[in-house]
Design an enzyme around this catalytic site. Structure first.
Site, PDB file in Angstrom:
ATOM      1  CD  GLU A  85       1.072 -29.565  11.769  1.00 28.55           C
ATOM      2  OE1 GLU A  85       0.029 -29.213  11.209  1.00 28.55           O
ATOM      3  OE2 GLU A  85       1.599 -28.930  12.719  1.00 28.55           O
TER       4      GLU A  85
ATOM      5  CD  GLU B 122      -1.896 -25.649   8.577  1.00 31.24           C
ATOM      6  OE1 GLU B 122      -0.705 -25.525   8.251  1.00 31.24           O
ATOM      7  OE2 GLU B 122      -2.615 -26.606   8.194  1.00 31.24           O
TER       8      GLU B 122
END
Length: 254
Positions: A128, A108
């Site tokens: 994740e 990100e």
């Protein structure tokens, strides 16, 4: 120090500096990144920002998982200081020099930059899901815009990594560079951008954001308005004069 912040001429470099932890971000690092990005925007001498990681193995492994249990409540976690937000909100153009693994929040972080270049040993993943949650720093939106819905779904739903060459083929990065040449290339690219008219460069960044968030007709009208604003600046006058006089322009951010 959790980050290193250096200014060399018109280029600032923010280096995530926990190589022994694959540059995983802690709350303290997040706050340091926010402060560094704010300084980049305050300092008119800075015209481009490079984000990279310390050490040969990792750009950033995302948030330090061991620190996530330190949040007292889910609401505290929701309202945490976010390093990806800080980078995404930079007014100045930014370059991610991805020098190794970019995982979770590290991916990100790279996606939050305007331009991404990677070393040939870089790997990218949104892992994740393997731990029971999903990314929260714009992962899905940034990936879908960068590599398309199907490729984004593959990364988000498997959590498995892709290598630098696949990232290049999918459009996740613009260039793949040998590791020992990565920072030289990042600096050369940053210096090229820094030599351009700074108001126009920052306006181009804002225009790109609008292009993704507005309907086509509105985005085109907004672009025309931004062009008109840039056209009235002293830098634009200087650019036209330099073109007529066959010389290099000297832009002064006016």
């Amino acid at each position: 120090m959790s980050i290193l912040f250096e200014i060399d001429g018109a280029v600032a470099t923010i280096t995530l500096n926990r190589p022994e932890k694959f540059n995983a971000a802690t709350p303290a690092m997040s706050r340091a990144i926010v402060e560094a990005t704010q300084e980049c925007d305050r300092n008119d001498d800075i015209r481009c920002v490079i984000i990279t990681g310390a050490g040969p193995k990792a750009f950033c492994a995302g948030s330090d998982v061991e620190a996530l249990d330190d949040y007292a409540t889910p609401w505290d976690f929701r309202n945490r200081v976010d390093y990806c937000d800080a980078i995404h909100k930079l007014r100045k153009p930014s370059i991610a020099a991805v020098n190794g693994h970019a995982l979770g929040g590290g991916l990100e972080t790279a996606l939050s930059c305007d331009i991404r270049i990677a070393s040939s040993n870089a790997k990218f993943a949104a892992p994740e899901i393997k731990l029971g949650w999903i990314g929260g720093g714009g992962m899905a939106a940034f990936l879908a815009h960068s590599i398309g819905a199907s490729n984004a779904a593959l990364m988000l739903m498997t959590g498995d990594p892709i290598d630098a060459q696949r990232a290049l083929g999918w459009g996740l990065v613009s260039e793949v560079i040998e590791p020992d040449a990565l920072m030289d290339r990042a600096r050369a690219l940053a210096e090229t951008i820094a030599a351009r008219a700074p108001i126009a460069a920052e306006t181009a960044k804002r225009n790109l954001t609008a292009a993704f968030s507005m309907p086509l007709e509105e985005a085109m009208a907004y672009e025309r308005d931004l062009q008109t604003i840039c056209f009235t600046t002293q830098d634009a006058l200087e650019g036209r004069a330099a073109f007529k006089e066959k010389r290099a322009p000297v832009f002064r951010r006016k």
